[in-house]
Design an enzyme around this catalytic site. Structure first.
Site, PDB file in Angstrom:
ATOM      1  N   SER A 177      37.838  45.662  31.545  1.00  0.00           N
ATOM      2  CA  SER A 177      38.479  44.995  30.414  1.00  0.00           C
ATOM      3  C   SER A 177      39.599  45.801  29.770  1.00  0.00           C
ATOM      4  O   SER A 177      40.524  45.210  29.197  1.00  0.00           O
ATOM      5  CB  SER A 177      37.433  44.656  29.350  1.00  0.00           C
ATOM      6  OG  SER A 177      36.812  45.829  28.860  1.00  0.00           O
ATOM      7  N   HIS A 205      36.116  38.968  32.998  1.00  0.00           N
ATOM      8  CA  HIS A 205      37.579  38.957  33.009  1.00  0.00           C
ATOM      9  C   HIS A 205      38.142  38.531  34.362  1.00  0.00           C
ATOM     10  O   HIS A 205      39.354  38.579  34.570  1.00  0.00           O
ATOM     11  CB  HIS A 205      38.109  40.330  32.622  1.00  0.00           C
ATOM     12  CG  HIS A 205      37.695  40.757  31.249  1.00  0.00           C
ATOM     13  ND1 HIS A 205      38.412  40.429  30.120  1.00  0.00           N
ATOM     14  CD2 HIS A 205      36.615  41.469  30.823  1.00  0.00           C
ATOM     15  CE1 HIS A 205      37.797  40.922  29.052  1.00  0.00           C
ATOM     16  NE2 HIS A 205      36.706  41.555  29.455  1.00  0.00           N
ATOM     17  N   LYS A 237      36.180  33.505  27.313  1.00  0.00           N
ATOM     18  CA  LYS A 237      37.494  34.057  27.644  1.00  0.00           C
ATOM     19  C   LYS A 237      38.340  32.981  28.317  1.00  0.00           C
ATOM     20  O   LYS A 237      38.951  32.167  27.640  1.00  0.00           O
ATOM     21  CB  LYS A 237      37.320  35.324  28.479  1.00  0.00           C
ATOM     22  CG  LYS A 237      36.612  36.422  27.668  1.00  0.00           C
ATOM     23  CD  LYS A 237      36.423  37.694  28.421  1.00  0.00           C
ATOM     24  CE  LYS A 237      35.916  38.811  27.524  1.00  0.00           C
ATOM     25  NZ  LYS A 237      34.649  38.523  26.843  1.00  0.00           N
TER      26      LYS A 237
END
Length: 382
Positions: A177, A205, A237
């Site tokens: 990240s 991610h 996300k």
């Protein structure tokens, strides 16, 4: 809200801790968002630009209309709806897994999966830069933990080869990240298989950014649905919602139903978040170029900052080293209309404080040029 002053001698040590944070440049302040149009955002993890997408908002509204605002209980009592199970099936099918189990957050998904799959008498081999949720899970698991240097497959092999424990779990982020670099998943999976270990990959991610149409780095590496592989991910996300998921073989899902404490005892994910995530997944299926746009924009963003290396994810770090310098640069960016992330210890190692910029699918060429100018000027000024 102003900082409080201690009211008892038993808590007087808090004053010393607060002063040490200030001296180290690590004091943090909660700053609520106000007008989201006032700043050009390259700080959030809304990689696909879906958090405000009309279809995603409509999905959340429809779920509230059908199920209400709260989930009313844990998944095993009243918290599971048919929408929860549909989301699990849709996510599993999308990434090529055989089953899925939705949690209230990515953090609780990692806590639940790691602690349920490893315990006293087992070994966890962890990359040094995994997310804090995996670090906490490893500590809570009561397993022996071996921390391997970042992306060091040989160290993982050594830890597995020399173990005395019958069971072992290798844990890693697919995309890290803070730096945005990729884990060597094929090599780690081969090592895990060689030594009879399970590989757990956090795709927080990677989902929505890497892989075919955003199916993640696991899929990109040809490992989707592989045996002895567990994938975790967050819905907060790229999918612009909230929640987490574990994607694995049905036997793993069944085990987590009984052994993952963050599933058994936590209130279920709210219906609105479920509806939003399902709608976001439908948008991504219909518009797979959103995932590719993230990487294109990350490349343009890096070049606007004078970087020659091509980013491997949405993350474009600008390492400054000193935490005070990172804070000053972030404040200068904000004053000039650009919101950037500011990462300091313990989010990153000491000496590696940075601005963390994130590319989004909905950034324009003008946006990227503005970010390049503002960030370059801010960094030069500190």
């Amino acid at each position: 809200m102003t900082a409080s002053v201690h009211t008892s001698t038993a808590l007087s040590w808090l004053d010393g801790d607060a002063q040490r944070r200030r001296d180290a440049g690590l004091q943090r302040v909660i700053r609520p968002r106000t007008d989201t149009t006032a700043l050009l955002d390259v700080a959030s993890n809304d990689y696909l630009g879906l958090a405000h997408h009309p279809a995603v908002r409509a999905g959340a509204h429809a779920a509230i209309d059908g199920w209400g605002c709260g989930s009313t209980g844990s998944r095993l009592v009243t918290g599971t709806t048919t929408d929860h199970e549909a989301l699990e099936d849709e996510l599993a099918e999308f990434v090529g897994a055989r089953s899925g189990l939705v949690f209230s957050s990515g953090y609780t998904a990692n806590l639940g999966a790691v602690t349920a799959l490893a315990g006293a008498g087992s070994l966890i081999v962890s990359d040094a830069l995994v997310h804090a949720s995996i670090v906490d899970a490893a500590r809570l698991s009561r397993a022996r933990v071996s921390v391997a240097p970042h992306r060091d497959v040989a160290a993982v092999v050594d830890a597995l080869a020399s173990r005395s424990e019958a069971r072992a779990l290798v844990v890693v982020d697919s995309v890290f990240s803070a730096d945005g670099d990729l884990a060597p998943l094929r090599e780690l999976y081969a090592a895990a298989r060689r030594f009879g270990a399970v590989l757990l990959v956090d795709e927080a991610h990677g989902l929505g950014v890497r892989g075919r149409g955003g199916r993640g780095l696991v899929e990109e590496c040809g490992l989707a649905g592989a045996p002895d592989l567990v994938v975790t991910a967050t819905l907060s996300k790229a999918l612009g919602s909230q929640g987490g998921v574990v994607l694995a073989e049905p036997a793993v899902r069944e085990h987590l139903l009984h052994a993952a404490r963050t599933f058994v005892f936590d209130t279920a994910l709210a219906p609105a978040a479920v509806g939003a995530a399902r709608a976001a997944l439908r948008v991504l299926r219909a518009e797979p170029d959103r995932a590719h746009a993230v990487l294109r924009h990350a490349d343009r963003l890096a070049r606007a900052l004078g970087r020659s290396e091509v980013p491997e994810s949405a993350v474009v770090p600008v390492v400054l080293g000193d935490p005070d310098a990172a804070v000053r640069a972030a404040e200068r960016c904000r004053a000039n209309g650009v919101l950037v992330g500011c990462f300091r210890p313990p989010s990153v190692p000491r000496g590696e404080s940075r601005l963390r910029l994130t590319a989004r699918a909905d950034l324009t060429d003008d946006d990227i040029a503005t970010v390049g100018d503002v960030v370059t000027s801010a960094v030069a000024a500190v």
